[in-house]
Scaffold this motif. Structure first.
Motif, PDB file in Angstrom:
ATOM      1  N   CYS A  58       6.763   8.945   2.635  1.00 39.60           N
ATOM      2  CA  CYS A  58       6.546  10.240   1.983  1.00 39.60           C
ATOM      3  C   CYS A  58       7.849  10.874   1.529  1.00 39.60           C
ATOM      4  CB  CYS A  58       5.827  11.197   2.936  1.00 39.60           C
ATOM      5  SG  CYS A  58       4.144  10.704   3.295  1.00 39.60           S
ATOM      6  N   GLY A  59       8.968  10.252   1.902  1.00 41.02           N
ATOM      7  CA  GLY A  59      10.265  10.776   1.494  1.00 41.02           C
ATOM      8  C   GLY A  59      10.763  11.913   2.367  1.00 41.02           C
ATOM      9  N   ILE A  60      10.288  11.969   3.618  1.00 41.14           N
ATOM     10  CA  ILE A  60      10.768  12.997   4.538  1.00 41.14           C
ATOM     11  C   ILE A  60      11.479  12.335   5.711  1.00 41.14           C
ATOM     12  CG2 ILE A  60       9.018  14.687   3.864  1.00 41.14           C
ATOM     13  CD1 ILE A  60       7.446  13.986   6.402  1.00 41.14           C
ATOM     14  N   SER A  61      12.336  13.087   6.383  1.00 36.94           N
ATOM     15  CA  SER A  61      13.161  12.503   7.438  1.00 36.94           C
ATOM     16  C   SER A  61      12.542  12.611   8.830  1.00 36.94           C
ATOM     17  CB  SER A  61      14.539  13.167   7.446  1.00 36.94           C
ATOM     18  OG  SER A  61      14.397  14.558   7.640  1.00 36.94           O
ATOM     19  N   VAL A  62      11.303  13.076   8.899  1.00 36.87           N
ATOM     20  CA  VAL A  62      10.580  13.141  10.174  1.00 36.87           C
ATOM     21  C   VAL A  62       9.273  12.364  10.038  1.00 36.87           C
ATOM     22  CG1 VAL A  62      11.558  15.343  10.883  1.00 36.87           C
ATOM     23  CG2 VAL A  62       9.481  15.325   9.543  1.00 36.87           C
ATOM     24  N   GLY A  63       8.616  12.123  11.148  1.00 41.86           N
ATOM     25  CA  GLY A  63       7.350  11.409  11.115  1.00 41.86           C
ATOM     26  C   GLY A  63       6.240  12.253  10.505  1.00 41.86           C
ATOM     27  N   ALA A  64       5.243  11.585   9.969  1.00 38.60           N
ATOM     28  CA  ALA A  64       4.073  12.258   9.424  1.00 38.60           C
ATOM     29  C   ALA A  64       2.822  11.600   9.999  1.00 38.60           C
ATOM     30  CB  ALA A  64       4.049  12.153   7.898  1.00 38.60           C
ATOM     31  N   MET A 104       0.804  -1.202   0.000  1.00 44.54           N
ATOM     32  CA  MET A 104       0.000   0.000   0.000  1.00 44.54           C
ATOM     33  C   MET A 104       0.849   1.269   0.000  1.00 44.54           C
ATOM     34  SD  MET A 104      -3.225  -0.295  -0.091  1.00 44.54           S
ATOM     35  CE  MET A 104      -4.471  -1.509   0.033  1.00 44.54           C
ATOM     36  N   LEU A 105       1.932   1.250   0.762  1.00 41.90           N
ATOM     37  CA  LEU A 105       2.768   2.441   0.847  1.00 41.90           C
ATOM     38  C   LEU A 105       3.558   2.698  -0.433  1.00 41.90           C
ATOM     39  CD1 LEU A 105       4.075   2.319   4.527  1.00 41.90           C
ATOM     40  CD2 LEU A 105       2.338   3.797   3.549  1.00 41.90           C
ATOM     41  N   GLU A 106       3.705   1.670  -1.272  1.00 46.47           N
ATOM     42  CA  GLU A 106       4.408   1.866  -2.538  1.00 46.47           C
ATOM     43  C   GLU A 106       3.669   2.895  -3.391  1.00 46.47           C
ATOM     44  OE1 GLU A 106       3.701  -1.413  -1.476  1.00 46.47           O
ATOM     45  OE2 GLU A 106       5.700  -1.506  -0.605  1.00 46.47           O
ATOM     46  N   GLY A 107       2.350   2.827  -3.369  1.00 53.17           N
ATOM     47  CA  GLY A 107       1.542   3.783  -4.121  1.00 53.17           C
ATOM     48  C   GLY A 107       1.782   5.204  -3.652  1.00 53.17           C
ATOM     49  N   LEU A 108       1.956   5.373  -2.355  1.00 50.27           N
ATOM     50  CA  LEU A 108       2.233   6.696  -1.797  1.00 50.27           C
ATOM     51  C   LEU A 108       3.632   7.151  -2.182  1.00 50.27           C
ATOM     52  CD1 LEU A 108       1.341   9.069  -0.018  1.00 50.27           C
ATOM     53  CD2 LEU A 108       2.191   7.790   1.955  1.00 50.27           C
ATOM     54  N   GLU A 123       5.358   6.362  -4.782  1.00 51.98           N
ATOM     55  CA  GLU A 123       5.447   6.620  -6.215  1.00 51.98           C
ATOM     56  C   GLU A 123       4.532   7.746  -6.692  1.00 51.98           C
ATOM     57  OE1 GLU A 123       4.617   2.792  -7.857  1.00 51.98           O
ATOM     58  OE2 GLU A 123       6.423   1.911  -6.988  1.00 51.98           O
ATOM     59  N   ALA A 124       3.583   8.164  -5.865  1.00 49.19           N
ATOM     60  CA  ALA A 124       2.618   9.193  -6.277  1.00 49.19           C
ATOM     61  C   ALA A 124       3.312  10.531  -6.493  1.00 49.19           C
ATOM     62  CB  ALA A 124       1.523   9.332  -5.229  1.00 49.19           C
ATOM     63  N   SER A 125       3.054  11.125  -7.636  1.00 53.99           N
ATOM     64  CA  SER A 125       3.652  12.434  -7.908  1.00 53.99           C
ATOM     65  C   SER A 125       2.792  13.545  -7.322  1.00 53.99           C
ATOM     66  CB  SER A 125       3.817  12.623  -9.410  1.00 53.99           C
ATOM     67  OG  SER A 125       2.554  12.550 -10.047  1.00 53.99           O
ATOM     68  N   ASN A 126       1.532  13.258  -7.094  1.00 52.06           N
ATOM     69  CA  ASN A 126       0.608  14.262  -6.590  1.00 52.06           C
ATOM     70  C   ASN A 126       0.087  13.816  -5.227  1.00 52.06           C
ATOM     71  OD1 ASN A 126      -0.710  16.675  -6.795  1.00 52.06           O
ATOM     72  ND2 ASN A 126      -2.327  15.936  -8.141  1.00 52.06           N
ATOM     73  N   LYS A 127       0.708  14.344  -4.157  1.00 54.90           N
ATOM     74  CA  LYS A 127       0.326  13.937  -2.804  1.00 54.90           C
ATOM     75  C   LYS A 127       0.471  15.112  -1.844  1.00 54.90           C
ATOM     76  CE  LYS A 127       4.940  12.085  -2.085  1.00 54.90           C
ATOM     77  NZ  LYS A 127       5.693  10.850  -2.119  1.00 54.90           N
ATOM     78  N   THR A 128      -0.128  14.955  -0.674  1.00 55.18           N
ATOM     79  CA  THR A 128       0.052  15.921   0.407  1.00 55.18           C
ATOM     80  C   THR A 128       0.628  15.185   1.605  1.00 55.18           C
ATOM     81  OG1 THR A 128      -2.126  15.568   1.383  1.00 55.18           O
ATOM     82  CG2 THR A 128      -1.954  17.280  -0.297  1.00 55.18           C
ATOM     83  N   ALA A 135      -1.110  11.625   5.378  1.00 55.45           N
ATOM     84  CA  ALA A 135      -0.724  11.945   4.010  1.00 55.45           C
ATOM     85  C   ALA A 135      -1.872  11.530   3.111  1.00 55.45           C
ATOM     86  CB  ALA A 135       0.551  11.203   3.615  1.00 55.45           C
ATOM     87  N   ALA A 136      -1.883  12.048   1.912  1.00 58.34           N
ATOM     88  CA  ALA A 136      -2.950  11.676   0.969  1.00 58.34           C
ATOM     89  C   ALA A 136      -2.422  11.627  -0.454  1.00 58.34           C
ATOM     90  CB  ALA A 136      -4.102  12.670   1.045  1.00 58.34           C
ATOM     91  N   ILE A 137      -2.939  10.698  -1.219  1.00 62.32           N
ATOM     92  CA  ILE A 137      -2.706  10.683  -2.661  1.00 62.32           C
ATOM     93  C   ILE A 137      -3.851  11.478  -3.262  1.00 62.32           C
ATOM     94  CG2 ILE A 137      -2.631   9.273  -4.751  1.00 62.32           C
ATOM     95  CD1 ILE A 137      -1.481   7.009  -3.063  1.00 62.32           C
TER      96      ILE A 137
END
Length: 82
Positions: A68-74, A1-5, A7-12, A77-79
């Motif tokens: 999400c590609g960030i170095s802190v926790g989130a 499931m997280l692979e989709g996140l 790889e998503a180019s449009n996310k928050t 997030a949304a696709i």
């Protein structure tokens, strides 16, 4: 499931941006970390239910942040719809 996140180019990433996306009808899927504050969890769940948006639970904020590609926790997030 997280692979989709990953790889998503449009996310928050983050609660405020995710809520805006859900409320605006732009969110396709929302990812919610299981270890977030109850207040945040309830707010996100409520908005997603109102807007019929799928929620995918993630084990931790750390794991979601990495996806999400960030170095802190989130907390969230949304696709986004293209």
């Amino acid at each position: 499931m997280l692979e989709g996140l990953r790889e998503a180019s449009n996310k928050t990433v983050g609660t405020k941006q995710t809520l805006k996306a859900v409320q605006g009808g732009l969110a396709l899927k929302v990812f919610l970390a299981e270890d977030v504050d109850d207040y945040i969890s309830q707010k996100i769940r409520s908005e997603c239910q109102k807007h019929n948006t799928e929620i995918i639970m993630v084990d931790s904020m750390e794991e979601l942040g990495k996806a999400c590609g960030i170095s802190v926790g989130a907390a969230t997030a949304a696709i986004l719809k293209v």
